[in-house]
Design an enzyme around this catalytic site. Structure first.
Site, short mmCIF file in Angstrom:
data_model
loop_
_atom_site.label_atom_id
_atom_site.label_comp_id
_atom_site.label_asym_id
_atom_site.label_seq_id
_atom_site.Cartn_x
_atom_site.Cartn_y
_atom_site.Cartn_z
N CYS A 27 0.80 -1.22 0.00
CA CYS A 27 0.00 0.00 0.00
C CYS A 27 0.84 1.27 0.00
CB CYS A 27 -0.94 0.00 1.20
SG CYS A 27 -2.02 -1.44 1.22
N GLU A 63 -0.98 5.19 13.89
CA GLU A 63 -0.69 6.43 13.17
C GLU A 63 -1.08 7.66 13.99
OE1 GLU A 63 -1.10 8.32 8.69
OE2 GLU A 63 -2.52 6.77 9.31
N HIS A 96 -9.86 2.03 -0.02
CA HIS A 96 -8.42 1.78 -0.02
C HIS A 96 -8.00 1.28 -1.39
CE1 HIS A 96 -4.45 1.06 1.14
NE2 HIS A 96 -4.62 0.41 2.28
N HIS A 152 -2.39 8.06 6.26
CA HIS A 152 -2.67 6.77 5.62
C HIS A 152 -4.08 6.32 5.98
CE1 HIS A 152 -1.61 3.09 3.62
NE2 HIS A 152 -1.79 2.36 4.70
N PHE A 210 1.99 -3.45 3.89
CA PHE A 210 2.34 -4.77 4.38
C PHE A 210 3.81 -5.05 4.05
CE2 PHE A 210 -2.13 -6.93 4.20
CZ PHE A 210 -2.54 -6.14 5.27
N LYS A 249 -9.25 7.94 2.43
CA LYS A 249 -9.84 6.61 2.27
C LYS A 249 -11.27 6.54 2.79
CE LYS A 249 -5.41 4.14 2.32
NZ LYS A 249 -4.51 5.30 2.49
#
Length: 411
Positions: free
Chosen positions: A163, A314, A337, A303, A396, A332
């Protein structure tokens, strides 16, 4: 090391909020989710909703006769790149293509086509598999098709950092310009991974929202009752040039990509470590490259995946490193996403925030979780002079990328 100023001179976007920069900016600024229920491709799955780029047939018409050989992730990238090049005032018919780089990140590639061809193989044997199956599947063909479409013959790369792929592409493109390996970089990310396998896989690991009865309320970054993200697709492409070159040709930069920080957690395949030390190092590295202090940051494009662990980690990072409480948004909530495209789309939106002096609200958020000491923009856009902004991307594998963008001010 003295880094040359790198200018953002063009933007191109295809997202669930619409085709083109103007449509996407309008949709994100409205702060309303684009999620739609009963995606036919996902019928029967526990999460049968998604955020899709509208108009599949229209996209094919715009691509032209080559559309048959291209995966959807490549189509989105090509159209976004065309818009970005036009926005930058560049003409591929006359540029020196050997000095134009293409860096397009993609996390997964043509997953829908993988599934389609696998079914054909199992049901009808190897002769049923299309000779175009590999080109429409592999992630790097997005960069390849952009290169072919625009006659860009410089370095062509396809970063895959999950991502964070789109943000990694921008950081890589900045390095190429700094090193003199190119004069123009067409850079960003693309993804069209809404498929049965990917959706079932994310759902199985608990990453997707379970709000099947209220899908437009499903993605809610930083909310106390967040429960996961919504699968989405899209592409974002930015044109990067050395600022001196852009000014010399008469272009007016939209913003500067002032610093990039990239780190690895070396911790876990999917989970961030407590305290987000790797993400903090990425943020501080981007600030160092930009010759700025954490207190210079006016705004954070987070994010913000709407997952329990990511948002908490975060939020803690922002509160700790940026205690002066810059404004925070998280696209998002509107767009879902977009995986490998997210970092580039969100970098483009950060540029627009700087230019329009407007911070879009986080969809479906009334107020952040009580323990999050961050200034989330909610309910309606906020007017704000943003001179310095950070855009976060985490993937990831422990990939952390932070981009610092600043307003253009010719000196």
């Amino acid at each position: 090391m003295k880094y040359p100023a790198i200018a953002v001179t063009g933007l191109g976007l295809l997202t669930p909020a619409g085709e083109g920069v103007a449509a996407t900016w309008h949709g994100v600024s409205q702060g309303r989710s684009t999620a739609a229920t009963h995606d036919p491709l996902l019928a029967g799955l526990s999460a049968d909703f998604s955020c899709r780029v509208p108009g599949h047939e229209a996209l094919d018409r715009q691509i032209g006769r080559r559309a048959w050989r291209m995966g959807r992730h490549a189509k989105l990238a090509v159209l976004a790149a065309r818009e970005a090049v036009q926005d930058a005032g560049l003409d591929p018919r006359v540029w020196d293509g050997s000095r134009v780089a293409v860096v397009v990140g993609c996390g997964m590639g043509g997953t829908e086509k993988w599934e389609e061809q696998s079914i054909l193989l199992d049901q009808n044997g190897p002769n049923a598999v299309s000779p175009a199956s590999i080109p429409v599947i592999v992630p790097n063909l997005a960069a390849g098709e952009v290169s072919m479409d625009l006659g860009a013959r410089g370095p062509s790369l396809a970063p895959a950092t999950a991502c964070a792929s789109g943000a990694t592409a921008l950081a890589t493109a900045r390095d190429l310009l700094t090193l003199g390996a190119c004069d123009i970089a067409i850079a960003g990310g693309t993804e069209a991974a809404v498929s049965r396998m990917t959706t079932a896989g994310f759902a199985a690991m608990g990453a997707l929202s379970r709000r099947t009865k209220a899908v437009t309320a499903a993605s809610r970054p930083f909310a106390a009752d967040r429960d996961g993200f919504v699968m989405a697709e899209g592409a974002g492409i930015l044109i990067l040039e050395r600022a001196t070159d852009a000014v010399a040709r008469g272009a007016r930069p939209r913003a500067l990509l002032a610093g990039c920080g990239s780190t690895s957690d070396a911790y876990h395949p999917t989970a961030p470590p407590q305290g987000a030390p790797g993400a903090e190092r990425a943020l501080r590295a981007a600030l160092d490259q930009a010759a700025l202090d954490s207190y210079d940051i006016d705004h954070v494009n987070a994010h913000g995946t709407s997952t329990v662990l990511n948002d908490a980690t975060e939020a803690g990072l922002i509160a700790r490193v940026l205690p002066h409480r810059p404004s925070v948004t998280a696209p998002k909530g509107v767009l879902g996403h977009t995986l490998g495209a997210a970092g580039a789309i969100e970098a483009a939106l950060t540029v627009l925030t700087i230019q329009h002096h407007l911070v879009p609200p986080i969809a479906n958020l009334q107020a952040p979780e009580a323990e999050f000491d961050i200034d989330c923009v909610t309910k309606q856009p906020r007017r704000q002079e943003v001179r310095v902004a950070a855009s976060h991307s985490f993937g990831f594998g422990g990939h952390n990328v932070v981009l610092v963008l600043t307003a253009w001010a010719q000196t």
